[in-house]
Design a protein around this motif. Structure first.
Motif, PDB file in Angstrom:
ATOM      1  N   MET A 149    -104.251  42.436 -15.507  1.00 63.05           N
ATOM      2  CA  MET A 149    -104.167  42.500 -16.780  1.00 63.05           C
ATOM      3  C   MET A 149    -102.711  42.590 -17.434  1.00 63.05           C
ATOM      4  O   MET A 149    -101.931  43.404 -16.815  1.00 63.05           O
ATOM      5  CB  MET A 149    -105.001  43.733 -17.390  1.00 63.05           C
ATOM      6  N   TYR A 150    -102.600  41.953 -18.364  1.00 62.51           N
ATOM      7  CA  TYR A 150    -100.881  41.841 -18.776  1.00 62.51           C
ATOM      8  C   TYR A 150    -100.972  42.040 -20.317  1.00 62.51           C
ATOM      9  O   TYR A 150    -101.738  41.252 -21.018  1.00 62.51           O
ATOM     10  CB  TYR A 150    -100.363  40.451 -18.473  1.00 62.51           C
ATOM     11  N   ARG A 151    -100.495  42.937 -20.818  1.00 63.19           N
ATOM     12  CA  ARG A 151    -100.163  43.065 -22.391  1.00 63.19           C
ATOM     13  C   ARG A 151     -99.037  42.067 -22.884  1.00 63.19           C
ATOM     14  O   ARG A 151     -97.723  42.366 -22.688  1.00 63.19           O
ATOM     15  CB  ARG A 151     -99.729  44.498 -22.680  1.00 63.19           C
ATOM     16  N   GLN A 152     -99.340  40.973 -23.424  1.00 59.90           N
ATOM     17  CA  GLN A 152     -98.490  39.962 -23.925  1.00 59.90           C
ATOM     18  C   GLN A 152     -98.248  39.917 -25.421  1.00 59.90           C
ATOM     19  O   GLN A 152     -99.122  40.599 -25.898  1.00 59.90           O
ATOM     20  CB  GLN A 152     -99.094  38.622 -23.398  1.00 59.90           C
ATOM     21  N   ARG A 153     -97.321  39.458 -25.712  1.00 56.56           N
ATOM     22  CA  ARG A 153     -97.047  38.986 -27.509  1.00 56.56           C
ATOM     23  C   ARG A 153     -98.411  38.528 -27.984  1.00 56.56           C
ATOM     24  O   ARG A 153     -98.871  37.477 -27.782  1.00 56.56           O
ATOM     25  CB  ARG A 153     -95.867  38.409 -27.546  1.00 56.56           C
ATOM     26  N   PHE A 154     -99.196  39.232 -29.005  1.00 54.07           N
ATOM     27  CA  PHE A 154     -99.983  38.892 -29.877  1.00 54.07           C
ATOM     28  C   PHE A 154    -101.431  38.805 -29.181  1.00 54.07           C
ATOM     29  O   PHE A 154    -102.273  38.311 -29.417  1.00 54.07           O
ATOM     30  CB  PHE A 154     -99.677  37.617 -30.587  1.00 54.07           C
ATOM     31  N   GLY A 155    -101.425  39.484 -27.813  1.00 54.87           N
ATOM     32  CA  GLY A 155    -102.550  39.303 -27.252  1.00 54.87           C
ATOM     33  C   GLY A 155    -102.551  39.916 -25.599  1.00 54.87           C
ATOM     34  O   GLY A 155    -101.709  39.672 -24.998  1.00 54.87           O
ATOM     35  N   ASP A 156    -103.983  40.147 -25.327  1.00 54.43           N
ATOM     36  CA  ASP A 156    -103.729  40.643 -23.738  1.00 54.43           C
ATOM     37  C   ASP A 156    -104.497  39.366 -22.893  1.00 54.43           C
ATOM     38  O   ASP A 156    -105.399  38.853 -23.337  1.00 54.43           O
ATOM     39  CB  ASP A 156    -104.893  41.844 -23.480  1.00 54.43           C
ATOM     40  N   VAL A 157    -103.662  39.267 -21.612  1.00 50.44           N
ATOM     41  CA  VAL A 157    -104.149  38.136 -20.927  1.00 50.44           C
ATOM     42  C   VAL A 157    -104.832  38.940 -19.592  1.00 50.44           C
ATOM     43  O   VAL A 157    -103.999  39.629 -18.855  1.00 50.44           O
ATOM     44  CB  VAL A 157    -102.851  37.214 -20.581  1.00 50.44           C
ATOM     45  N   TYR A 158    -106.041  38.329 -19.226  1.00 50.53           N
ATOM     46  CA  TYR A 158    -106.415  38.735 -18.022  1.00 50.53           C
ATOM     47  C   TYR A 158    -106.543  37.884 -16.997  1.00 50.53           C
ATOM     48  O   TYR A 158    -107.133  36.406 -17.346  1.00 50.53           O
ATOM     49  CB  TYR A 158    -107.826  39.270 -18.156  1.00 50.53           C
ATOM     50  N   VAL A 159    -105.862  37.817 -15.769  1.00 54.78           N
ATOM     51  CA  VAL A 159    -105.842  36.819 -14.880  1.00 54.78           C
ATOM     52  C   VAL A 159    -106.863  37.323 -13.672  1.00 54.78           C
ATOM     53  O   VAL A 159    -106.471  38.246 -12.999  1.00 54.78           O
ATOM     54  CB  VAL A 159    -104.387  36.518 -14.283  1.00 54.78           C
ATOM     55  N   LYS A 160    -107.749  36.393 -13.795  1.00 55.39           N
ATOM     56  CA  LYS A 160    -108.819  37.070 -12.796  1.00 55.39           C
ATOM     57  C   LYS A 160    -108.950  36.466 -11.152  1.00 55.39           C
ATOM     58  O   LYS A 160    -108.258  35.344 -11.071  1.00 55.39           O
ATOM     59  CB  LYS A 160    -110.317  36.791 -13.272  1.00 55.39           C
ATOM     60  N   ALA A 161    -109.335  37.179 -10.350  1.00 63.36           N
ATOM     61  CA  ALA A 161    -109.215  36.656  -8.947  1.00 63.36           C
ATOM     62  C   ALA A 161    -110.073  35.253  -8.797  1.00 63.36           C
ATOM     63  O   ALA A 161    -109.621  34.688  -7.782  1.00 63.36           O
ATOM     64  CB  ALA A 161    -109.616  37.844  -7.901  1.00 63.36           C
ATOM     65  N   ASP A 162    -110.854  35.099  -9.736  1.00 60.49           N
ATOM     66  CA  ASP A 162    -111.752  33.768  -9.311  1.00 60.49           C
ATOM     67  C   ASP A 162    -111.074  32.518  -9.877  1.00 60.49           C
ATOM     68  O   ASP A 162    -111.507  31.602 -10.176  1.00 60.49           O
ATOM     69  CB  ASP A 162    -112.925  33.868  -9.858  1.00 60.49           C
ATOM     70  N   GLY A 163    -109.845  32.739 -10.950  1.00 62.13           N
ATOM     71  CA  GLY A 163    -109.111  31.882 -11.388  1.00 62.13           C
ATOM     72  C   GLY A 163    -109.000  31.824 -12.822  1.00 62.13           C
ATOM     73  O   GLY A 163    -108.095  31.245 -13.487  1.00 62.13           O
ATOM     74  N   GLU A 164    -110.007  32.455 -13.456  1.00 60.39           N
ATOM     75  CA  GLU A 164    -110.051  32.274 -15.014  1.00 60.39           C
ATOM     76  C   GLU A 164    -109.012  33.323 -15.529  1.00 60.39           C
ATOM     77  O   GLU A 164    -108.584  34.233 -15.066  1.00 60.39           O
ATOM     78  CB  GLU A 164    -111.624  32.773 -15.236  1.00 60.39           C
ATOM     79  N   VAL A 165    -108.463  32.759 -16.458  1.00 56.40           N
ATOM     80  CA  VAL A 165    -107.558  33.328 -17.444  1.00 56.40           C
ATOM     81  C   VAL A 165    -108.112  33.669 -18.563  1.00 56.40           C
ATOM     82  O   VAL A 165    -108.430  32.504 -19.466  1.00 56.40           O
ATOM     83  CB  VAL A 165    -106.329  32.377 -17.494  1.00 56.40           C
ATOM     84  N   GLN A 166    -108.270  34.948 -19.135  1.00 58.79           N
ATOM     85  CA  GLN A 166    -109.093  35.206 -20.191  1.00 58.79           C
ATOM     86  C   GLN A 166    -108.300  35.896 -21.238  1.00 58.79           C
ATOM     87  O   GLN A 166    -107.350  36.492 -21.126  1.00 58.79           O
ATOM     88  CB  GLN A 166    -110.009  36.093 -19.996  1.00 58.79           C
ATOM     89  N   LEU A 167    -108.773  35.729 -22.559  1.00 58.41           N
ATOM     90  CA  LEU A 167    -107.996  36.501 -23.598  1.00 58.41           C
ATOM     91  C   LEU A 167    -108.840  37.732 -24.290  1.00 58.41           C
ATOM     92  O   LEU A 167    -109.987  37.565 -24.394  1.00 58.41           O
ATOM     93  CB  LEU A 167    -107.739  35.372 -24.804  1.00 58.41           C
ATOM     94  N   TYR A 168    -108.155  38.675 -24.643  1.00 58.13           N
ATOM     95  CA  TYR A 168    -108.758  39.829 -25.290  1.00 58.13           C
ATOM     96  C   TYR A 168    -107.675  40.269 -26.284  1.00 58.13           C
ATOM     97  O   TYR A 168    -106.457  40.054 -26.109  1.00 58.13           O
ATOM     98  CB  TYR A 168    -108.735  40.825 -24.065  1.00 58.13           C
ATOM     99  N   ASP A 169    -108.156  41.067 -27.206  1.00 61.19           N
ATOM    100  CA  ASP A 169    -107.547  41.788 -28.324  1.00 61.19           C
ATOM    101  C   ASP A 169    -106.561  40.836 -28.848  1.00 61.19           C
ATOM    102  O   ASP A 169    -105.226  41.267 -29.041  1.00 61.19           O
ATOM    103  CB  ASP A 169    -106.810  42.982 -27.677  1.00 61.19           C
ATOM    104  N   PHE A 170    -106.674  39.557 -29.116  1.00 63.27           N
ATOM    105  CA  PHE A 170    -105.766  38.572 -30.003  1.00 63.27           C
ATOM    106  C   PHE A 170    -105.307  39.187 -31.187  1.00 63.27           C
ATOM    107  O   PHE A 170    -106.423  39.563 -32.145  1.00 63.27           O
ATOM    108  CB  PHE A 170    -106.279  37.230 -30.084  1.00 63.27           C
TER     109      PHE A 170
END
Length: 519
Positions: free
Chosen positions: A483-504
């Motif tokens: 999990m990475y807290r990035q500018r204007f949203g959290d980015v989840y990089v998952k072990a299965d390859g999906e890169v997901q957005l949270y709390d935009f």
């Protein structure tokens, strides 16, 4: 196009009849100028946003460089969890097992050895949990993550003892002084009656060629935990040794020496804060700006469930304070116990630490992992991956691996052989309505140390929590969900390859600074 005709009337030559139609080509040119002006204004706006983002990063960096600048929210976020984010390390052993139990790291800022390595690790294997493999060995690194033997056939530095059945080595530690790397290690003589514990001293000027062992201490009392886990530092122009002397509440000892060979009588340290029923097990002490730091594993009086703690002393090690463990056992490599750890404050920030630790997990083999932590109000807390980008910007005084004395040579990345350490970029294919911010391509690469780095900026499409932004292909995926807290949203990089957005929040998501290690 009337508005452009009106503008052109200002520029018509006087010889033209005012009733003539305006040259459409000229009008189109003025429209192009206006369009270019609009693009310039948009570019200026984007540059301002970039400056704002950079200023935000600077503020965040300054927070970690000076803990007094941490906000209440920062402190609550960091201190509200004991979840850590370890990176498993490959630790070459002389028998090829990679099973390591006693890591002790010495950091030499000016470098040492043939390649001027800054990180040096003393350790012993524990292959198949056999104490006959616990023979002191040495590894070197430019970055604290990628470890190599500093020469051919250097390890083990000390072979298994031949003094009697069951005798074995353990517990090496390092201290650097006057251009030499000194190693102390412990020898257990089970064959003696009563059992003996001995501490030996060896040294090297290059990390490869070592002196003959010199015995410096002996405990012939029969105590199986006598002289356990020595840790030696330079303090007030002398050597100071700390070690554990048995499974008892006041087992921490302190000795001093002018030359590192002849040692004073032991002093019992005063200790406080240990959780009830726990005792010191394996320790490591390191000097800091205003204190001595200690990282150690505790054991129950009866049993072997190792916890990992932080301790400190402000009176040169006569008195120590500690507390509850600062991390939980969360991962497969540490389910049974933490065993031995080593730490160092970063070169220009005494509040942030690099930590290496050995642990026993589900595979029933000891492995070494790496993590980062921050000290707030005399307590240690693990740092998340989203905080690590500030650590590596602000604090860890480590050169780029590409700047090392040796050469990177030929490596293979994603099945493609490349020279000189330059990995190819891979463009991300965005999904769910997300698009690339012009001039800030979203892309990633993997270097020769199996580390993936992502850069770029994406403009919003679907902003619901859990939206898949793109998928990272096999070979570039992290070893675990990150999990990475990035500018204007959290980015989840998952072990299965999906890169997901949270709390935009708004505007865009910036991916700069996201990095992780692959399997």
């Amino acid at each position: 196009m009337a508005q452009y005709t009106e503008k052109l009337n200002l520029y018509k030559p006087s010889r033209l009849d005012s009733g003539l139609e305006v040259d459409v080509t000229l009008a189109q040119n003025f429209q192009n100028i206006d369009n270019a002006h609009g693009e310039m204004e948009q570019s200026v706006t984007e540059q301002r946003e970039n400056v704002e983002a950079l200023n935000t990063k600077v503020v965040d960096v300054e927070k970690f460089a000076d803990n007094s600048k941490l906000t209440v929210n920062d402190i609550e976020r960091i201190t509200n969890t004991r979840r850590h984010y370890p990176m498993l390390l490959d630790t070459p052993t002389y028998d090829g097992s990679g099973e390591v139990v006693h890591p002790d790291i010495e950091y030499i800022h000016e470098g040492f050895g043939s390649e001027k390595w800054r990180y040096w690790q003393a350790m012993t294997p524990l292959t198949g949990r056999s104490d006959q493999t616990e023979n002191p060995s040495i590894l070197a690194s430019h970055d604290g993550a990628v470890w190599v033997e500093p020469g051919q056939n250097v390890n083990p530095i000390i072979p298994v003892p031949t003094t009697g059945s069951g005798d074995h080595n353990s517990d090496p530690c390092l201290v650097y002084h006057n251009g030499e790397l000194i190693m102390y290690y412990r020898e257990t003589r089970k064959s003696a009656s009563p059992r003996e514990q001995r501490i030996y001293h060896i040294k090297t000027a290059d990390g490869v060629h070592w002196s003959n062992p010199v015995e410096v201490l002996i405990d012939g009392s029969g105590n199986p935990e006598g002289l356990m886990s020595p840790s030696v530092v330079r303090l007030n122009n002398q050597f100071v040794m700390f070690y554990v002397s048995g499974k008892e509440s006041n087992s921490l000892r302190r000795r001093t020496s002018a030359d590192g060979l002849s040692w004073s009588s032991p002093q019992t340290c005063s200790t406080g804060g240990m959780p009830p029923g726990r005792v010191y097990w394996h320790i490591q002490v390191t000097p800091n700006v205003d204190r001595l730091d200690m990282i150690f594993a505790s054991y129950p009086v009866s049993g072997s469930t190792g916890w990992l703690h932080y301790g400190y002393s402000t009176d040169d090690g006569f008195t120590w304070q500690t507390g509850e463990p600062f991390v939980d056992q969360l991962y497969d490599n540490e389910t049974q116990r933490f065993y031995r750890a080593s730490m160092r404050p970063t070169y220009d920030n005494p509040n942030i630490y690099e930590i290496w630790y050995s642990a026993l997990g589900e595979s029933n083999a000891y492995q070494v992992a790496y993590m980062n932590a921050i000290r707030i109000n005399n307590k240690l807390y693990p740092l998340s991956p989203s905080d690590k980008k500030y650590i590596f910007t602000a604090s860890i005084g480590v050169p780029s691996v590409h700047a090392r004395t040796g050469t990177f040579g030929k490596i293979t990345v994603g099945g493609q052989a490349i020279n000189g350490g330059k990995a190819p970029w891979v463009k991300a294919s965005l999904q769910n309505g997300w698009t690339i911010n012009s001039g800030m391509d979203l892309r990633f690469y993997k270097n020769g140390f199996d580390e993936v780095h992502i850069v770029g900026r994406a403009l919003p499409g679907n902003t619901a929590n859990g939206t898949v932004l793109f998928i990272i292909p096999e070979g570039y995926r992290p070893v675990q969900d990150m999990m990475y807290r990035q500018r204007f949203g959290d980015v989840y990089v998952k072990a299965d390859g999906e890169v997901q957005l949270y709390d935009f929040i708004e505007r865009y998501v910036c991916f700069d600074g996201i990095s992780f290690r692959t399997e």
